[in-house]
Every structure is written in structure tokens, then in C-alpha cells.
Motif scaffolding. Structure first.
Motif, PDB file in Angstrom:
ATOM      1  N   UNK A   1       0.947  -0.834  -0.187  1.00 31.72           N
ATOM      2  CA  UNK A   1      -0.040   0.246   0.191  1.00 31.72           C
ATOM      3  C   UNK A   1       0.756   1.225   0.119  1.00 31.72           C
TER       4      UNK A   1
ATOM      5  N   UNK B   1      -4.881  13.828  -6.140  1.00 30.64           N
ATOM      6  CA  UNK B   1      -4.960  12.442  -7.513  1.00 30.64           C
ATOM      7  C   UNK B   1      -4.605  11.048  -7.211  1.00 30.64           C
TER       8      UNK B   1
ATOM      9  N   UNK C   1      -6.091   4.329  -4.254  1.00 27.15           N
ATOM     10  CA  UNK C   1      -7.432   3.758  -3.972  1.00 27.15           C
ATOM     11  C   UNK C   1      -8.159   3.404  -5.481  1.00 27.15           C
ATOM     12  N   UNK C   2      -8.009   3.608  -5.745  1.00 25.05           N
ATOM     13  CA  UNK C   2      -9.072   3.048  -7.033  1.00 25.05           C
ATOM     14  C   UNK C   2      -8.078   2.084  -7.587  1.00 25.05           C
TER      15      UNK C   2
ATOM     16  N   UNK D   1       0.910   3.956  -3.252  1.00 27.60           N
ATOM     17  CA  UNK D   1       0.194   5.443  -2.900  1.00 27.60           C
ATOM     18  C   UNK D   1       1.509   6.249  -3.048  1.00 27.60           C
TER      19      UNK D   1
ATOM     20  N   UNK E   1     -11.203   1.923   1.705  1.00 29.34           N
ATOM     21  CA  UNK E   1      -9.196   1.819   1.621  1.00 29.34           C
ATOM     22  C   UNK E   1      -8.550   3.046   2.024  1.00 29.34           C
ATOM     23  N   UNK E   2      -9.572   3.913   1.827  1.00 25.58           N
ATOM     24  CA  UNK E   2      -8.932   5.773   1.311  1.00 25.58           C
ATOM     25  C   UNK E   2      -9.173   5.725   2.834  1.00 25.58           C
TER      26      UNK E   2
ATOM     27  N   UNK F   1      -3.625   9.693  -4.491  1.00 20.64           N
ATOM     28  CA  UNK F   1      -3.622   8.467  -2.592  1.00 20.64           C
ATOM     29  C   UNK F   1      -5.345   8.339  -3.874  1.00 20.64           C
ATOM     30  N   UNK F   2      -5.933   9.368  -4.364  1.00 17.98           N
ATOM     31  CA  UNK F   2      -7.625   8.620  -5.539  1.00 17.98           C
ATOM     32  C   UNK F   2      -6.808   7.649  -5.833  1.00 17.98           C
TER      33      UNK F   2
ATOM     34  N   UNK G   1      -6.879   4.350 -14.532  1.00 20.43           N
ATOM     35  CA  UNK G   1      -7.478   4.415 -13.526  1.00 20.43           C
ATOM     36  C   UNK G   1      -7.212   6.423 -13.219  1.00 20.43           C
TER      37      UNK G   1
ATOM     38  N   UNK H   1      -6.799  -0.297  -5.157  1.00 21.97           N
ATOM     39  CA  UNK H   1      -6.660  -1.422  -4.674  1.00 21.97           C
ATOM     40  C   UNK H   1      -8.485  -1.491  -4.924  1.00 21.97           C
ATOM     41  N   UNK H   2      -9.078  -1.365  -5.682  1.00 16.89           N
ATOM     42  CA  UNK H   2     -10.693  -1.328  -5.480  1.00 16.89           C
ATOM     43  C   UNK H   2     -10.736  -2.582  -6.481  1.00 16.89           C
ATOM     44  N   UNK H   3      -9.900  -1.920  -7.379  1.00 17.91           N
ATOM     45  CA  UNK H   3      -9.360  -3.415  -9.219  1.00 17.91           C
ATOM     46  C   UNK H   3      -8.877  -4.769  -8.404  1.00 17.91           C
TER      47      UNK H   3
ATOM     48  N   UNK I   1     -15.199  -0.750  -1.506  1.00 15.10           N
ATOM     49  CA  UNK I   1     -13.995  -0.629  -0.853  1.00 15.10           C
ATOM     50  C   UNK I   1     -13.226   0.218  -0.813  1.00 15.10           C
ATOM     51  N   UNK I   2     -13.490   1.015  -1.970  1.00 18.27           N
ATOM     52  CA  UNK I   2     -12.170   2.563  -2.032  1.00 18.27           C
ATOM     53  C   UNK I   2     -12.700   3.178  -0.659  1.00 18.27           C
TER      54      UNK I   2
ATOM     55  N   UNK J   1     -18.850   5.554  -8.416  1.00 11.99           N
ATOM     56  CA  UNK J   1     -18.877   4.484  -8.680  1.00 11.99           C
ATOM     57  C   UNK J   1     -20.672   3.902  -9.274  1.00 11.99           C
TER      58      UNK J   1
ATOM     59  N   UNK K   1     -15.193   8.879 -13.347  1.00 13.66           N
ATOM     60  CA  UNK K   1     -13.325   8.794 -14.314  1.00 13.66           C
ATOM     61  C   UNK K   1     -14.486   8.723 -15.516  1.00 13.66           C
TER      62      UNK K   1
END
Lengths: 155, 384
Positions: free
Chosen positions: A21, A36, A42-43, A25, B49-50, A38-39, A72, A45-47, B45-46, B37, B252
Motif C-alpha cells: 500500500x 489525485x 484507492x482505485x 500510494x 481503503x481510503x 491517493x485516489x 484509473x 486497490x478496488x481493482x 471497498x474504495x 461509481x 472517471x
């Protein structure tokens, strides 16, 4: 209170998250700026969660996730990298022109400079994360620093 | 002043602490408060995690990955019969045969070339590096000649009234538009004031259009933008409203391409749940055609061309470093095909009857191809 045992997938994902992580990051923050980046992380990690079965088989999951984060962040490629101004009260030692000079580096140069100098990330780890050779890391670092020094000197 | 290294370290660390303080003050930034989304699992999840990344914990509470993650259905839009494409078809045909490897001549391509556009029967290749862009003009198999430098990062270009108009951004102006004259003079044109970014550009029936993003005023805390479309009036930009129930992109998502379809404007947009072609019906409305009904967020439309009576849209996947061709004759049924040997496709340009394709190979070097009867072949031809 009864606690459900964690599944192997969740355990594996947590281990992956714990290991990667921070470097992921930081690499994306160096590329796209703090918010941007950090986001994008996060994207990524979702993936990673949605595609964990595929990710667990990879030799270099961090490098792959870095590219997921880049992908992303595609919309942000259409605007300047956002780096906050220097607040002289909280950063008295920092040259106010530094964010602008960092912004004008190429993305790879900025990433290598920030990862190596701000976060002390080992050279080999930077190379694996960005998918480039250690020698290329050195080249980007040297050129990036030279540009920064020239620009800050001019200012 | 401290050493450069310690300044960079202090700057990055202090900036990050400030951001973390902001994030931990308000979790709404990551969840309900933004145009997230249409995928509840991903949003959950996002957000988790954030938040956990901000407080330094990895004790995740994750939902079952087998749960349905299908995005919610978008609005139903009435689709009119597709328009007929008016551009004459090229007589050559594409076959499955493609060449491999880069041409000898690829050495003439700049390593950061990423845009290809036709201008006055010349192929223009544009490279961008460190906030500056350079236009290289090609003629035959002579190496490209450096023509013009632009102070900014160019994302796309189109010809309007004999000038080459470019969109992109620069560090000081933000979204930026330039007009390059036939004498290679560069004129800065103000971008639409409400634009957060501009990119896609096309000239349709003597009118120039650009697309980009505008702030989502309903969610001012969000980084997402709503699609914006502007027409050049000769002295400024006139914004054309886009019905948000038709141009309903998720997180996005947004407009990727503008396409002149005869005397009508067509737009290609994509988001996490698919890619669509929107064709202008009149000044008020659009027809919406589904190109691919699945996630394309790791593969987004980068180029288009017409060939053999078909519309072809190229989608490039930064993740897999590969590209997909979506081909349709009626704009309704789209066939998917790949050309793995081409690598990551960056742009396609038509110059007269010839099509040129700019791609990035695995090693990162750029290669140029042209469409021959046998398929895409290296340009210039390899000399044996």
C-alpha cells in the motif's frame, strides 16, 4: 460477540495490501500529486480486490497495480499535476518555487526524484514499481535533479 | 535553505500530513458526497481503503467478492436509425496479417510522440515532454522535420480554416488551446472559462468543436467533471448543453473523442460500465449507440477512422499495453478485434487516402504504421 474467520482470499488480500500500500500510494502521489495520487491508489486497490485471483498469480503485483492506478488516473493526464503551494509557516526550509519546479519535471523524473529523495525508496524497488531498469532510475534521477537545481537557481 | 533532498522530503511529508488531516475530518469526501461509481461494492471497498490508508490500518472489512457487481442500468434512450457515413471508402482491405517489430525508420520518431494528425496533406506527429510540445512534420519517407514548439502539453489537434488547432494544458493557464498558422506562428487561444480540462477536438461542416470537462456543481467536493462541449464562434467559445440523462457517465467517465460524421457531430464517451457513440440528431438531441457494454476504464477510446465503409474506434489499454479495434458498419453492431503485434496504439490519422497509426512498442519506443492491403505495415518501408 462472535467473529467470523477470515477467508484465505481476505487474508491474502490483507497481506498484499500491507506489503504494497505505502510504496504504491507514494509512486502515484509522485506522479499525480497528493490528492489525485491517493485516489488513484484507492482505485487500484478496488481493482485489486475485484481481480484478486488474477493478481495473486503475478510476480510483481505492485508493478501491475501501479499501472492500474495510472490507468484509473487517465482523466487527470489532461490537466497539470496538482501540487500544493509551500506554506512558509509550516515549511520554513522549503523554497517556494519547489512545487512548480517539480510539476515541470516529466512524470518519470518526478516519480524517481520523489520516491528516492522524499521517501528513501530503494533504487531496485523504484525500478520494480515503475517497470524500468535500475540504470534508468539513475538516469531519471540525475536529469530530474539537474532540472530542479537549474530552475531553483534561476528563481 | 536546506539541501534539495531535505526540501523535497519536507515538502512531500508536510503536504501529505495536511491532506490526511482533511481526509480524516470528513469521510463524506470518499463516499456519499461525491459522484461515485454506480458500483456499490467498489464504492464500499474504495471508501474503506481510503479511510484505512489515512489512519494507517490494514484491518479491512471486505464484502464477498462473489456478490453481484453489475452496475445499475443507465437511462433508456431512444435510438434513431444510424446515419449514413459520407466519407468515401478506401479501396484497400485489412486482413489478419500484420507485421511484427518496428521498422528501421522508427528511429526517426521522437520517444514521446503521442499524437498524429493530418494538416495540409502532411502527417504531423506531436511529442510532449516536461510541459512542452513539439510538432514534427513528415513528408514521404524523409525523417520528420521539427516545425513548431508549443508551451504546454498537447493532447489532440484538428484543422480549422487552414490552421492547426490544438488542445491540452499548460502549467500556468490550465486548460489551453493553441492555433498554429501556416507560417508556423503559434497563437494562444483562451480555453472556455468554465472548462477544467479540454481534449477532444474536431471540425464538422466548417465549425470547430472541442470537448472536455466542467465542474460538477452538485458535488463541489468531487474531482469528477461533467462532460462539456463548446463551439468556436470566431471570437470565443459557445457552450452547448448536454442532457445529463443521455451523457450520464459514472466515476472517471467522460468524453474521449469527437468525430465528424458527414455534416453531423458524433461523440465517443466511456466510463466504468461501457463505451458509447452519440450522434447529433439536431441542435437539441442526440442518439446514443452502445459500443461495448462492459468496463473500459482500463481501456479507453483513443482514436477513430473510417475504412471500407465502416467506422473503427481504437481503444487502448494502458494496463495490458494492448489495443482493441471496435468496428461497425451501422453504428449499432460492433465487432471487436485485436492486432497484438502493433503494441499500444496512441493515435490514428488519415492523410488523403492513407491511414497512419502511431503505436508504442513494449520497450517504449514508438513505431509508425500505414494501412496496406495486407494490413498495418511499418512506415516508412523497411529497406533491405
Amino acid at each position: 460477540m462472535k467473529t467470523e474467520p477470515m477467508s484465505p482470499a481476505v487474508q491474502g488480500f490483507e497481506a498484499l495490501f500491507a506489503a504494497h500500500e505505502i510504496p504504491l500510494r507514494r509512486a502515484l502521489v509522485a506522479a499525480y500529486g497528493h490528492e489525485d495520487g491517493r485516489e488513484a491508489a484507492a482505485e487500484a486497490w478496488v481493482w485489486a480486490w475485484e481481480h484478486y485471483d488474477r493478481l495473486r498469480e503475478l510476480e510483481n503485483p505492485a508493478g501491475y497495480l501501479y499501472r492500474v492506478g495510472q490507468s484509473k488516473a487517465r482523466k487527470w493526464l489532461r490537466r497539470p499535476v496538482r501540487l500544493p503551494d509551500v506554506e512558509t509557516a509550516s515549511m520554513p526550509s522549503v523554497e517556494p518555487k519547489l512545487p512548480g519546479a517539480l510539476r515541470r519535471l516529466s512524470m518519470k523524473q518526478r516519480q524517481v526524484v520523489v520516491l528516492r529523495h522524499a521517501y528513501d525508496t530503494p533504487r531496485r524497488e523504484v525500478a520494480e514499481l515503475l517497470g524500468i531498469s535500475p540504470a534508468t532510475v539513475d538516469t531519471h534521477l540525475a536529469r530530474g535533479l539537474a532540472k530542479l537545481r537549474a530552475e531553483l537557481r534561476e528563481s | 535553505m536546506s539541501s534539495l533532498k531535505s526540501q523535497i522530503a519536507e515538502y512531500m511529508a508536510t503536504s501529505e500530513i495536511t491532506l490526511t488531516e482533511i481526509e480524516t475530518r470528513g469521510p463524506e469526501r470518499s463516499t456519499e458526497g461525491r459522484a461515485w461509481w454506480r458500483n456499490p461494492i467498489a464504492a464500499f471497498v474504495s471508501a474503506t481503503i481510503v479511510t484505512l490508508a489515512a489512519i494507517g490500518s490494514v484491518a479491512l472489512m471486505l464484502p464477498d467478492r462473489t456478490e453481484d457487481v453489475t452496475p445499475t442500468q443507465g437511462p433508456v434512450v431512444t435510438t434513431l436509425p444510424p446515419p449514413t457515413m459520407t466519407r468515401p471508402a478506401v479501396t484497400s482491405t485489412t486482413s489478419a496479417t500484420t507485421t511484427t517489430g518496428s521498422p528501421d525508420g522508427a528511429a526517426w520518431l521522437e520517444p514521446n510522440a503521442h499524437v498524429a494528425v493530418e494538416w495540409a496533406t502532411t502527417l504531423v506527429l506531436i511529442e510532449a515532454d516536461s510541459g512542452r510540445s513539439t510538432l514534427w512534420l513528415t513528408a514521404g519517407d524523409v525523417p520528420p522535420q521539427r516545425a513548431v514548439d508549443v508551451a504546454g502539453t498537447v493532447m489532440a489537434g484538428a484543422v480549422y480554416e487552414d490552421s492547426l488547432w490544438l488542445t491540452g494544458f499548460d502549467d500556468t493557464r490550465g486548460p489551453a488551446v493553441w492555433a498554429v498558422g501556416g507560417d508556423h506562428s503559434v497563437r494562444n487561444v483562451s480555453a472556455p472559462p468554465e472548462a477544467v480540462w479540454v481534449g477532444p477536438i474536431a471540425t464538422v461542416a466548417d465549425t470547430m468543436w472541442i470537448a472536455g470537462g466542467v465542474p460538477d456543481t452538485a458535488h463541489p467536493e468531487s474531482d469528477d467533471t461533467l462532460p462539456g462541449l463548446w463551439r468556436w464562434t470566431g471570437s470565443g467559445w459557445e457552450r452547448r448543453g448536454l442532457d445529463t440523462s443521455v451523457f450520464d457517465f459514472g466515476h472517471l467517465g467522460g468524453l474521449d473523442l469527437l468525430i465528424p460524421l458527414g455534416d453531423r457531430l458524433a461523440l465517443v464517451g466511456s466510463d466504468r460500465s461501457g463505451a458509447w457513440l452519440f450522434v447529433e440528431i439536431n441542435s437539441e438531441s442526440w442518439s446514443r449507440h452502445e459500443i461495448v457494454p462492459r468496463e473500459v476504464v482500463v481501456g479507453f477510446p483513443v482514436a477513430w477512422y473510417e475504412h471500407d465503409g465502416s467506422m473503427v474506434i481504437v481503444s487502448s489499454d494502458l494496463l495490458e499495453r494492448a489495443s482493441v479495434f471496435w468496428t461497425s458498419q451501422d453504428l449499432e453492431a460492433w465487432r471487436e478485434s485485436t492486432e497484438p503485434s502493433l503494441g499500444l496504439i496512441l493515435d490514428v490519422a488519415r492523410v488523403g487516402d492513407d491511414l497512419y497509426l502511431l503505436a508504442e512498442e513494449a520497450a517504449g519506443n514508438k513505431a509508425l504504421y500505414t494501412l496496406a492491403e495486407s494490413g498495418w505495415v511499418p512506415w516508412p518501408p523497411t529497406s533491405d
